[in-house]
Design an enzyme around this catalytic site. Structure first.
Site, short mmCIF file in Angstrom:
data_model
loop_
_atom_site.label_atom_id
_atom_site.label_comp_id
_atom_site.label_asym_id
_atom_site.label_seq_id
_atom_site.Cartn_x
_atom_site.Cartn_y
_atom_site.Cartn_z
N ASP A 237 0.86 -1.19 0.00
CA ASP A 237 0.00 0.00 0.00
C ASP A 237 0.90 1.24 0.00
OD1 ASP A 237 -1.97 1.88 0.29
OD2 ASP A 237 -2.64 1.23 2.27
N ASP B 89 -3.24 2.60 -5.81
CA ASP B 89 -2.13 2.66 -4.85
C ASP B 89 -1.92 1.38 -4.05
OD1 ASP B 89 -4.52 2.96 -3.53
OD2 ASP B 89 -3.82 4.52 -2.15
N GLU B 90 -2.63 0.31 -4.38
CA GLU B 90 -2.51 -0.93 -3.63
C GLU B 90 -2.39 -2.11 -4.58
OE1 GLU B 90 -5.46 -1.49 -0.49
OE2 GLU B 90 -6.08 0.59 -0.76
#
Length: 237
Positions: free
Chosen positions: A9, A105-106
């Site tokens: 993350d 974003d992960e």
């Protein structure tokens, strides 16, 4: 063979990218947000200094400015965020071809077959954190576990730039005390419904009656019951 799953993350992703592009922003409380002039823009991301003022993602800029009048607001640059996303995931793909993105974003990584080359899940996490920090200029937090759900809980457990290992030996100590809202796919309404049944923590959920949960929430109740107990076998696609 026991799987080894990472969930990576990017910490405060939009704000981190802006700070990487303009390092002076690291020294002031800053956030990425919409239009200040319209007074209805919201906070999309914030840096660590802004977090100290209890500024929350999705709150209005107006509210955030009341908490921190010196807060610097930077407009979003989504094309740049996408470029950084590609760069980050390119590094992930050097350690496994099983990478599943979960938003910009992960990402989940299945590194079960990579350990003979690169070391344990925790060691691979350390390599990824170091490379992304040094080569891209942002940080990631990584959860290491035997399934996707617990790996994601691990990446949320300690931030920024941290690794949390949730194993079969320690998961009850780490996971069970967490609020049930922290579990993947438990939204606000579901958490409220569970709360009315006295289910406040993930441990409460794991120790509940599966049939009652199914009656209350349908198939989702059964799924969440198994998630809480560490019984998620979904693959990294």
């Amino acid at each position: 063979m026991e799987r080894t799953i990472l969930h990576c993350d990017c910490n405060g992703f939009f704000a981190s990218v802006e700070c990487a592009l303009n390092p002076s922003l690291k020294d002031v409380p800053m956030a990425v947000g919409g239009s200040q002039e319209a007074r209805h823009g919201i906070i999309l991301a914030k840096n660590e200094l802004a977090k100290k003022y209890n500024i929350q993602t999705a709150e209005t800029i107006y509210s955030a400015k009341r908490k921190c009048p010196s807060l610097v607001i930077v407009p979003p640059h989504h094309d740049l965020y996408q470029q950084y996303c590609e760069r980050v995931n390119k590094i992930y793909s050097e350690y496994t071809d099983l990478v599943e993105r979960f938003g910009i974003d992960e990402s989940w990584l299945d590194v079960t077959g990579s350990k003979q080359l690169f070391g344990s899940g925790e060691e691979i996490a350390a390599i990824l954190r170091k490379r992304i920090r040094e080569e891209i200029g942002i940080t990631i937090s990584v959860g290491v576990s035997f399934n996707k759900v617990f790996a994601k809980l691990g990446s949320d457990y300690k931030k920024p730039d941290a690794t949390t290992v949730i194993s079969r030996e320690n998961y009850k100590n780490i996971v069970f005390p967490l609020p049930v809202r922290d579990l993947l796919f438990v939204g606000k309404r579901t958490a409220e419904t569970l709360g009315k049944m006295g289910i406040k923590t993930i441990g409460d959920l794991a120790e509940s009656d599966e049939k009652v949960l199914h009656k209350l929430l349908g198939k989702a109740g059964t799924t969440l019951y198994h998630y809480a107990r560490g019984e998620d076998n979904s693959p990294v696609d």
